[in-house]
Scaffold this active site. Structure first.
Site, PDB file in Angstrom:
ATOM      1  N   LYS A  95     -63.140   2.512 -34.103  1.00 16.33           N
ATOM      2  CA  LYS A  95     -64.567   2.528 -33.706  1.00 16.33           C
ATOM      3  C   LYS A  95     -64.787   1.767 -32.406  1.00 16.33           C
ATOM      4  O   LYS A  95     -65.742   0.984 -32.275  1.00 16.33           O
ATOM      5  CB  LYS A  95     -65.448   1.974 -34.821  1.00 16.33           C
ATOM      6  CG  LYS A  95     -65.354   2.783 -36.112  1.00 16.33           C
ATOM      7  CD  LYS A  95     -66.363   2.343 -37.138  1.00 16.33           C
ATOM      8  CE  LYS A  95     -66.244   3.092 -38.449  1.00 16.33           C
ATOM      9  NZ  LYS A  95     -65.015   2.797 -39.225  1.00 16.33           N
TER      10      LYS A  95
HETATM   11  O1  LIG Z   1     -69.485   6.389 -41.482  1.00 15.79           O
HETATM   12  C1  LIG Z   1     -68.428   5.833 -41.767  1.00 15.79           C
HETATM   13  C2  LIG Z   1     -67.402   5.672 -40.852  1.00 15.79           C
HETATM   14  C3  LIG Z   1     -66.233   5.108 -41.260  1.00 15.79           C
HETATM   15  N1  LIG Z   1     -66.053   4.662 -42.531  1.00 15.79           N
HETATM   16  C4  LIG Z   1     -64.738   4.105 -42.899  1.00 15.79           C
HETATM   17  O2  LIG Z   1     -64.139   4.958 -43.877  1.00 15.79           O
HETATM   18  C5  LIG Z   1     -63.514   4.205 -44.894  1.00 15.79           C
HETATM   19  C6  LIG Z   1     -64.216   4.432 -46.227  1.00 15.79           C
HETATM   20  O3  LIG Z   1     -63.580   3.718 -47.247  1.00 15.79           O
HETATM   21  P1  LIG Z   1     -63.898   3.965 -48.821  1.00 15.79           P
HETATM   22  O4  LIG Z   1     -63.127   2.908 -49.492  1.00 15.79           O
HETATM   23  O5  LIG Z   1     -63.419   5.337 -49.159  1.00 15.79           O
HETATM   24  O6  LIG Z   1     -65.359   3.810 -48.990  1.00 15.79           O
HETATM   25  C7  LIG Z   1     -63.543   2.757 -44.407  1.00 15.79           C
HETATM   26  O7  LIG Z   1     -62.371   2.534 -43.661  1.00 15.79           O
HETATM   27  C8  LIG Z   1     -64.748   2.712 -43.499  1.00 15.79           C
HETATM   28  O8  LIG Z   1     -64.603   1.728 -42.480  1.00 15.79           O
HETATM   29  C9  LIG Z   1     -67.075   4.804 -43.430  1.00 15.79           C
HETATM   30  O9  LIG Z   1     -66.966   4.421 -44.619  1.00 15.79           O
HETATM   31  N2  LIG Z   1     -68.237   5.388 -43.021  1.00 15.79           N
END
Ligand SMILES: O=c1ccn([C@@H]2O[C@H](COP(=O)(O)O)[C@@H](O)[C@H]2O)c(=O)[nH]1
Length: 287
Positions: A95
């Protein structure tokens, strides 16, 4: 092979739209490794080995490594993925977003130091903050568009009064990414699974871009609604890369953690089946 070709090849080979997110948190590690940041590589490599035939991509989140001074373990992990799962593209979730000169350094970090195939970027600083990444012609870049968190509303849902039709910020960005900003077809968008209606809207505005969709699993996003809203490969349009991190990584806190992760990944892959087979390639998407 460029990022998009690599992605579509992995989708077909593994018959999957699932991306496993690598967010290693030592506090959540299985009991025998709990709290040990020195095991970040071992933990992630075991997850990669257990799921590499089930996924279309892996997505390491850089903060989980940097926070534990484990950048060397991230380098090791990237090398491990290239060696043992060369068919699976790796999206570095960083990001980043900064002025051009600094963005050049971030691009070097992502693509040269870590050998990522794609990176996530914040588009807040505008087009010149994205361009340095696009100088790597085989790499992909995913712009945050309609994120999965509730606070995404604060900016992304605001309307732009000086644009025709007063689009919301995320809609304006989706148009730019499909159009003027996408110099060599390297861009994709991040859209949360927690907002299926907006996935549909983004898909309408950006018909061919790959959508990276976090939010199924721990955040409760609807897998089937995500695929129905975003996957258009059978119609010659873009694909979705649906990420799940914690639900897969921490499926068990025992020594069977990798086998348990595999089971959850398998079930999630099944829940992401589109109406036509994943390998479907229309004339347009085969080009
Ligand atoms: O909008 C967003 C952008 C990035 N993320 C990232 O994805 C994963 C989600 O992890 P989970 O454990 O499946 O919830 C995490 O690395 C976030 O930084 C997001 O969730 N939403």
């Amino acid at each position: 092979m460029n990022f998009l070709d690599q992605l579509r090849a992995a989708e077909r080979l593994n018959d999957s739209l699932l991306c496993v997110g690598l967010d290693p948190d030592p506090a959540k590690f299985p009991t025998h490794w709990k709290g040990d940041a020195g095991r970040i590589y071992d933990f992630c490599a075991a997850i990669v080995d257990a799921t590499k035939d089930l996924v279309s991509a892996f997505k390491p989140q850089i903060a989980y490594f940097a926070a534990h001074r484990a950048e060397d373990q991230l380098e090791q992990l990237m090398a491990h993925m290239k060696r043992t799962a060369p068919h699976v593209p790796v999206i570095l979730d960083a990001k980043r977003g900064d002025i051009g000169a600094t963005a050049e350094q971030y691009a070097r970090e992502a693509f040269e130091r870590y050998q990522a195939d794609a990176v996530t970027l914040s588009p807040f600083m505008g087009r010149d903050s994205i361009e340095p990444y696009l100088r790597y012609p085989d790499k992909g870049a995913f712009l945050l568009c309609r994120t999965s968190n509730p606070g995404g509303d604060d900016w992304q849902m605001q309307r732009l009064a000086d644009q025709p039709g007063q689009p919301r910020l995320f809609e304006h960005l989706a148009r730019l990414a499909q159009g003027d900003w996408n110099l060599n077809g390297q861009l994709g968008l991040v859209v949360g699974a927690t907002y299926p209606q907006e996935i549909e809207r983004v898909r309408a505005l950006a018909p061919s871009l790959p959508l990276l969709v976090p939010g199924v699993g721990a955040q409760g996003g609807d897998a089937q609604a995500t695929v129905a809203a975003g996957w258009r490969v059978a119609q010659g349009g873009g694909t979705v890369i649906v990420n799940s991190s914690r639900a897969v990584l921490y499926a068990s806190s025992g020594e069977d953690f990798a086998a348990a992760a595999r089971r959850v990944a398998q079930a999630t892959r099944e829940s992401l089946r589109p109406a036509s087979p994943v390998g479907t390639a229309s004339k347009a998407s085969a080009n």
